[in-house]
Scaffold this motif. Structure first.
Motif, PDB file in Angstrom:
ATOM      1  N   PHE A   1       0.688  -1.007   0.700  1.00 18.33           N
ATOM      2  CA  PHE A   1       0.152  -0.279  -0.095  1.00 18.33           C
ATOM      3  C   PHE A   1       1.197   1.334   0.147  1.00 18.33           C
ATOM      4  N   VAL A   2       0.481   2.417  -0.658  1.00 18.36           N
ATOM      5  CA  VAL A   2       0.931   4.032  -0.374  1.00 18.36           C
ATOM      6  C   VAL A   2       0.989   4.332   0.359  1.00 18.36           C
ATOM      7  N   TYR A   3       1.763   4.834   2.406  1.00 13.91           N
ATOM      8  CA  TYR A   3       1.887   6.187   2.383  1.00 13.91           C
ATOM      9  C   TYR A   3       2.381   7.050   2.490  1.00 13.91           C
ATOM     10  N   PRO A   4       1.493   7.780   1.641  1.00 18.62           N
ATOM     11  CA  PRO A   4       2.221   9.520   1.611  1.00 18.62           C
ATOM     12  C   PRO A   4       2.192  10.145   2.721  1.00 18.62           C
ATOM     13  N   ILE A   5       2.910  11.325   2.500  1.00 18.70           N
ATOM     14  CA  ILE A   5       3.947  11.405   4.089  1.00 18.70           C
ATOM     15  C   ILE A   5       2.955  12.927   3.560  1.00 18.70           C
ATOM     16  N   SER A   6       2.596  13.730   4.386  1.00 16.38           N
ATOM     17  CA  SER A   6       2.072  14.444   4.662  1.00 16.38           C
ATOM     18  C   SER A   6       3.168  16.287   4.506  1.00 16.38           C
ATOM     19  N   TYR A   7       2.390  17.767   4.663  1.00 11.58           N
ATOM     20  CA  TYR A   7       3.543  18.546   5.178  1.00 11.58           C
ATOM     21  C   TYR A   7       2.270  19.639   6.340  1.00 11.58           C
ATOM     22  N   THR A   8       3.460  19.510   7.611  1.00  9.30           N
ATOM     23  CA  THR A   8       2.962  20.138   8.583  1.00  9.30           C
ATOM     24  C   THR A   8       4.197  21.560   9.076  1.00  9.30           C
ATOM     25  N   THR A   9       3.833  22.445   9.102  1.00 16.50           N
ATOM     26  CA  THR A   9       4.247  23.627  10.153  1.00 16.50           C
ATOM     27  C   THR A   9       3.920  23.027  11.095  1.00 16.50           C
ATOM     28  N   ARG A  10       4.194  22.301  11.784  1.00 15.83           N
ATOM     29  CA  ARG A  10       4.084  22.359  13.436  1.00 15.83           C
ATOM     30  C   ARG A  10       5.662  21.532  13.500  1.00 15.83           C
ATOM     31  N   GLU A  11       5.993  21.996  14.575  1.00 19.99           N
ATOM     32  CA  GLU A  11       7.449  21.812  14.926  1.00 19.99           C
ATOM     33  C   GLU A  11       7.431  20.340  15.218  1.00 19.99           C
ATOM     34  N   PRO A  12       7.915  20.101  14.841  1.00 22.41           N
ATOM     35  CA  PRO A  12       8.908  18.191  15.336  1.00 22.41           C
ATOM     36  C   PRO A  12       8.483  17.677  16.908  1.00 22.41           C
ATOM     37  N   ARG A  13       7.790  16.544  16.802  1.00 23.68           N
ATOM     38  CA  ARG A  13       7.837  15.592  18.465  1.00 23.68           C
ATOM     39  C   ARG A  13       9.240  15.638  18.545  1.00 23.68           C
ATOM     40  N   GLU A  14       9.799  15.509  19.879  1.00 20.33           N
ATOM     41  CA  GLU A  14      11.053  14.376  19.552  1.00 20.33           C
ATOM     42  C   GLU A  14      11.344  12.577  19.777  1.00 20.33           C
ATOM     43  N   ARG A  15      11.987  12.474  19.033  1.00 18.42           N
ATOM     44  CA  ARG A  15      11.279  11.114  18.300  1.00 18.42           C
ATOM     45  C   ARG A  15      11.009  11.071  16.555  1.00 18.42           C
ATOM     46  N   GLU A  16      10.197  12.913  16.534  1.00 22.73           N
ATOM     47  CA  GLU A  16       9.934  13.298  14.776  1.00 22.73           C
ATOM     48  C   GLU A  16      10.872  13.365  14.012  1.00 22.73           C
ATOM     49  N   LYS A  17      10.450  12.117  13.101  1.00 24.77           N
ATOM     50  CA  LYS A  17      12.087  12.935  11.566  1.00 24.77           C
ATOM     51  C   LYS A  17      11.631  13.668  10.404  1.00 24.77           C
ATOM     52  N   ASP A  18      11.793  14.378  10.191  1.00 25.57           N
ATOM     53  CA  ASP A  18      11.194  14.828   9.319  1.00 25.57           C
ATOM     54  C   ASP A  18      11.512  13.429   7.636  1.00 25.57           C
ATOM     55  N   GLY A  19      10.610  13.474   7.335  1.00 25.63           N
ATOM     56  CA  GLY A  19      10.799  12.600   5.848  1.00 25.63           C
ATOM     57  C   GLY A  19       9.348  11.651   6.276  1.00 25.63           C
ATOM     58  N   GLU A  20       9.718  11.317   7.609  1.00 23.29           N
ATOM     59  CA  GLU A  20       9.196  10.385   8.342  1.00 23.29           C
ATOM     60  C   GLU A  20       8.152  10.622   8.636  1.00 23.29           C
ATOM     61  N   SER A  21       7.943  10.893  10.001  1.00 21.73           N
ATOM     62  CA  SER A  21       5.989  11.231  10.254  1.00 21.73           C
ATOM     63  C   SER A  21       5.616  12.700   9.353  1.00 21.73           C
ATOM     64  N   TYR A  22       6.293  13.354   8.450  1.00 16.99           N
ATOM     65  CA  TYR A  22       5.662  14.665   7.819  1.00 16.99           C
ATOM     66  C   TYR A  22       6.879  15.615   7.843  1.00 16.99           C
ATOM     67  N   HIS A  23       6.522  16.354   6.197  1.00 16.95           N
ATOM     68  CA  HIS A  23       7.665  17.079   5.480  1.00 16.95           C
ATOM     69  C   HIS A  23       7.317  18.022   6.460  1.00 16.95           C
ATOM     70  N   PHE A  24       8.557  18.711   7.432  1.00 18.69           N
ATOM     71  CA  PHE A  24       8.138  20.326   9.018  1.00 18.69           C
ATOM     72  C   PHE A  24       8.850  21.345   7.599  1.00 18.69           C
ATOM     73  N   ILE A  25       8.111  21.868   7.318  1.00 13.66           N
ATOM     74  CA  ILE A  25       8.271  22.929   6.483  1.00 13.66           C
ATOM     75  C   ILE A  25       7.644  24.032   7.361  1.00 13.66           C
ATOM     76  N   THR A  26       7.808  25.323   6.787  1.00 11.56           N
ATOM     77  CA  THR A  26       8.113  26.705   7.422  1.00 11.56           C
ATOM     78  C   THR A  26       6.630  27.141   7.307  1.00 11.56           C
ATOM     79  N   LYS A  27       5.860  28.529   7.585  1.00 12.71           N
ATOM     80  CA  LYS A  27       4.753  28.784   7.038  1.00 12.71           C
ATOM     81  C   LYS A  27       5.343  29.329   5.703  1.00 12.71           C
ATOM     82  N   GLU A  28       6.101  30.311   5.617  1.00 11.97           N
ATOM     83  CA  GLU A  28       6.357  30.529   3.963  1.00 11.97           C
ATOM     84  C   GLU A  28       6.301  29.126   2.925  1.00 11.97           C
TER      85      GLU A  28
END
Ligand code: 5GP
Length: 197
Positions: free
Chosen positions: A34-61
């Motif tokens: 199955f395909v599990y797409p990763i969303s984008y968010t402007t929130r801060e990563p929590r401890e243990r969350e890595k960019d590109g795994e839980s989310y793509h963490f990006i700025t509001k800009e």
């Protein structure tokens, strides 16, 4: 959107802390096709969350730039603070190719996607929890959280629970019964895709 899609998109909906992420992780380890797409968010990563795994963490800009470039299938401001969005290309390409796609979104994301994806290609599953107190405990267990943020999440939860009936299915995530809940979700998915292949 009137184009013919051969795949199916499963949206896992439900309040923050209802266990959507855990259900998806368990599905992910069992159903690798199955395909599990990763969303984008402007929130801060929590401890243990890595960019590109839980989310793509990006700025509001950057998020606003992606909105301007029409990169999102849907996006929403969740818990009155941060942006969350599903990228259009990955999901649409997967659906065109006949894939089973699984993504969690908040209730606003569900309502937006419902207007864009044909009914026969979309299945929504709402995860219910016994009560808001239970939910509060689960959110607190995920890590330190500011009281205001906790309150925002509980306020959103009450609104989301009131709309559970808009989804195709509702499953219950009772405390300590995650396996049963995953098995319910799995049963729905397998039944819904039995004619796909
Ligand atoms: P969290 O900050 O706890 O990871 O997520 C907060 C809420 O945003 C959850 O209800 C989650 O399902 C939702 N969410 C995650 N990704 C998306 C997305 O791409 N679009 C929308 N609309 N909501 C999302």
């Amino acid at each position: 959107m009137t184009e013919k899609l051969t795949g199916k998109l499963f949206l896992i909906v439900g309040p923050s802390g209802s266990g959507k992420g855990t259900v998806i992780k368990m599905l992910q380890s069992k159903f690798r096709g199955f395909v599990y797409p990763i969303s984008y968010t402007t929130r801060e990563p929590r401890e243990r969350e890595k960019d590109g795994e839980s989310y793509h963490f990006i700025t509001k800009e950057k998020f606003k730039q992606m909105i301007a470039e029409d990169d999102f299938l849907e996006y929403a401001v969740v818990h009155s603070d941060n942006y969350y969005g599903t990228a259009k290309t990955e999901i649409m390409n997967a659906l065109r190719q006949g894939a089973v796609v699984i993504r969690e979104v908040d209730i606003q994301g569900f309502h937006s996607i419902r207007k864009m994806i044909p009914k026969e290609s979309l299945v929504s599953i709402f995860m219910k929890v016994p009560n808001l107190n239970d939910l509060k405990g689960r959110i607190e267990m995920r890590g330190a959280i500011e009281p205001e943020e906790l309150q925002r999440r509980l306020d959103s939860a009450a609104k989301e629970l009131a709309q559970a009936g808009d989804c195709d299915y509702q499953v219950h995530n009772e405390w300590g019964k995650m396996k049963a809940c995953v098995s319910d979700v799995e049963g729905i998915i397998l039944e819904e895709i039995k004619d796909l292949y």
